[in-house]
Scaffold this active site. Structure first.
Site, mmCIF file in Angstrom:
data_model
loop_
_atom_site.group_PDB
_atom_site.id
_atom_site.type_symbol
_atom_site.label_atom_id
_atom_site.label_comp_id
_atom_site.label_asym_id
_atom_site.label_seq_id
_atom_site.Cartn_x
_atom_site.Cartn_y
_atom_site.Cartn_z
ATOM 1 N N PHE A 133 84.788 30.396 15.087
ATOM 2 C CA PHE A 133 84.637 30.341 13.630
ATOM 3 C C PHE A 133 84.799 28.903 13.163
ATOM 4 O O PHE A 133 85.835 28.290 13.401
ATOM 5 C CB PHE A 133 85.693 31.229 12.947
ATOM 6 C CG PHE A 133 85.606 31.197 11.446
ATOM 7 C CD1 PHE A 133 84.764 32.064 10.762
ATOM 8 C CD2 PHE A 133 86.352 30.287 10.702
ATOM 9 C CE1 PHE A 133 84.672 32.029 9.374
ATOM 10 C CE2 PHE A 133 86.261 30.240 9.318
ATOM 11 C CZ PHE A 133 85.423 31.117 8.653
ATOM 12 N N ASP A 218 88.032 21.591 16.614
ATOM 13 C CA ASP A 218 88.225 22.120 15.270
ATOM 14 C C ASP A 218 89.675 22.596 15.183
ATOM 15 O O ASP A 218 90.017 23.668 15.663
ATOM 16 C CB ASP A 218 87.240 23.269 15.032
ATOM 17 C CG ASP A 218 87.466 23.974 13.695
ATOM 18 O OD1 ASP A 218 88.480 23.689 13.030
ATOM 19 O OD2 ASP A 218 86.626 24.826 13.330
ATOM 20 N N LYS A 247 93.138 23.634 6.120
ATOM 21 C CA LYS A 247 94.230 24.570 5.897
ATOM 22 C C LYS A 247 95.593 23.884 5.673
ATOM 23 O O LYS A 247 95.838 23.384 4.589
ATOM 24 C CB LYS A 247 94.291 25.593 7.041
ATOM 25 C CG LYS A 247 93.013 26.418 7.111
ATOM 26 C CD LYS A 247 93.171 27.757 7.776
ATOM 27 C CE LYS A 247 92.018 28.663 7.432
ATOM 28 N NZ LYS A 247 90.946 28.739 8.411
HETATM 29 C C1 LIG Z 1 89.489 28.455 8.177
HETATM 30 C C2 LIG Z 1 88.731 27.765 9.230
HETATM 31 C C3 LIG Z 1 87.587 26.994 8.932
HETATM 32 C C4 LIG Z 1 86.994 26.929 7.554
HETATM 33 O O1 LIG Z 1 87.830 26.332 6.626
HETATM 34 P P1 LIG Z 1 87.528 26.519 5.054
HETATM 35 O O2 LIG Z 1 88.557 25.670 4.389
HETATM 36 O O3 LIG Z 1 87.673 27.984 4.766
HETATM 37 O O4 LIG Z 1 86.144 26.065 4.828
HETATM 38 C C5 LIG Z 1 86.985 26.311 9.965
HETATM 39 N N1 LIG Z 1 87.457 26.360 11.214
HETATM 40 C C6 LIG Z 1 88.539 27.083 11.541
HETATM 41 C C7 LIG Z 1 89.041 27.069 12.946
HETATM 42 C C8 LIG Z 1 89.218 27.823 10.561
HETATM 43 O O5 LIG Z 1 90.276 28.555 10.891
#
Ligand SMILES: *Cc1c(COP(=O)(O)O)cnc(C)c1O
Length: 394
Positions: A133, A218, A247
């Site tokens: 994700f 990420d 986050k």
């Molecule tokens: C939450 C998340 C995203 C997206 O972040 P947003 O602030 O919702 O756009 C991308 N990568 C990972 C691993 C995430 O947990």
């Protein structure tokens, strides 16, 4: 106007219970009826210090009173401070701030494509993981390996090749002269807290070096202390070329970042930007958050409380015949073995506990990093009650 009419004024982008949260403090949230909840979701691993913590309120108040938005055409103090602090506390040299994790990943993808264009004969493909994700912009949805998204918003952005996590041969098979980067989460969060193995990360670093492609991590969910280190990459001893944060870095306010090594930081003026990127109001919060995380013993406590939460979850699993606990630090998941996770989440909410079910069989625990043992005990007590008293069809 009824409550339902008001709900209907929003686009229906998520299934939500008829609950309106009105305020929160620390581990607690309160709804429109005055009902209190113990929050083990915390905005999906976002609220580093819980709800409306002093650290964030103070930083916002102080900064709002002096400078909110000089525009990205000028430098501002908090953005410079935060970029400097991030570089000092990581293996990276340069930072680009964004407003969300997806936007940070979008920036990382663009940076990799620019690099591929400049240094690798126009290479643009990025290898990503199945079930991963990376966000909800068109490019990050295309990068994500979420099976439910396969047919959504076609045509996707081209150039993303999916391979199974922890399968180095699969990566080896798809890396060609067209490949610019391999991108992954150190722990697949939304997929259900599935760690990339240390061995895979090490092999991946070796392979990407040998083949001359970039490694992007990420760390939107795993970064900023969540796994017990400031960044999860530190735990594998593998340094990526690019890392994204989101986050937890804003502890509840919209702040995210792309970090890169000097030799990869190849954006030219005009390639990347945004109206709110690096605004001092959010950057001031980021500074306060990072300062608190690098206080002596803070991360040690995260590890200690993460171990304690895992231990209590394992006890609970034994008592109720559930599956294993996975994850690291304060990013943990419990396998329920049956597809009852959503029902458990709903019952727990009735009982005043907020949990998340990333998969039908799985509960995910993402408390604030300053969660207390007392809160953990209370959470376990409620969950134990829910599993003992309520019946779930298996
Ligand atoms: C939450 C998340 C995203 C997206 O972040 P947003 O602030 O919702 O756009 C991308 N990568 C990972 C691993 C995430 O947990």
């Amino acid at each position: 106007m009824t409550e339902q009419d008001q709900f209907d004024s929003l686009m229906a982008i998520a299934k939500r219970p008829p609950i309106i949260m009105t305020h929160g403090k620390g581990a607690r949230l309160v709804d429109q009826h005055g009902k209190e909840y113990l929050d083990f979701i915390q905005g999906w691993a976002v609220n580093t210090f819980g709800h409306s913590p002093e650290i964030v309120v103070d930083a916002l108040t102080r900064q709002a009173n002096s400078l909110i938005n000089p525009s990205p055409a000028f430098y501002n103090g908090p953005a410079l401070d935060l970029a400097t602090k991030l570089s000092k506390n990581s293996c990276f040299d340069r930072v680009f701030f964004t407003n969300s994790g997806a936007e940070a990943n979008e920036g990382a993808i663009k940076l990799a494509r620019k690099w591929g264009c400049k240094y690798r004969g126009g290479a643009y493909e990025i290898v990503t993981m199945e079930n991963s994700f990376h966000g909800r912009t068109l490019a990050t949805m295309s990068a994500s390996g979420k099976p439910q998204w396969k047919e959504l918003f076609e045509p996707k952005v081209p150039g993303f090749l999916k391979v199974p996590l922890n399968d180095i041969d699969a990566v080896d098979a798809v890396v060609t002269e067209k490949t610019a980067a391999v991108m992954l989460e150190p722990i697949l969060g939304e997929a259900g807290v599935i760690p990339a193995s240390e061995c895979f990360l090490k092999e991946l670093r070796k392979l990407t070096r040998e083949r001359g492609v970039l490694l992007i991590l990420d760390e939107v969910q795993t970064g900023m202390g969540r796994t017990g280190k400031l960044f999860a990459y530190e735990q594998s001893g593998v340094e990526p070329d690019i890392m994204t944060l989101g986050k937890g870095i804003g502890a509840g306010v919209p702040l995210a970042a792309v970090l890169a090594k000097e030799e990869v930081s190849c954006f030219d003026p005009g390639d990347q930007g945004g109206t709110y990127n690096g605004n001092p109001l959010m950057a001031a919060v980021g500074c306060a958050v990072l300062d608190a995380l690098i206080e002596p013993q803070f991360l040690e406590r995260v590890r200690e409380h993460g171990d304690y939460l895992a231990l209590r979850l394992e006890e609970l699993a034994r008592r109720h015949g559930l599956g294993t606990v996975q994850g690291r630090g304060l990013l943990l998941a419990l396998d329920l073995k049956y597809e009852i996770a959503e029902a458990v989440v709903e019952r727990a909410r009735d009982w005043g506990l907020l949990l998340n079910a990333p998969r039908p069989t799985l509960l995910r625990f993402m408390p604030a990093l300053n969660v207390s043992k007392k809160d953990i005990d209370e959470m376990i007590g409620i969950l134990d009650g829910v599993l003992s008293v309520e019946t779930f069809s298996r």
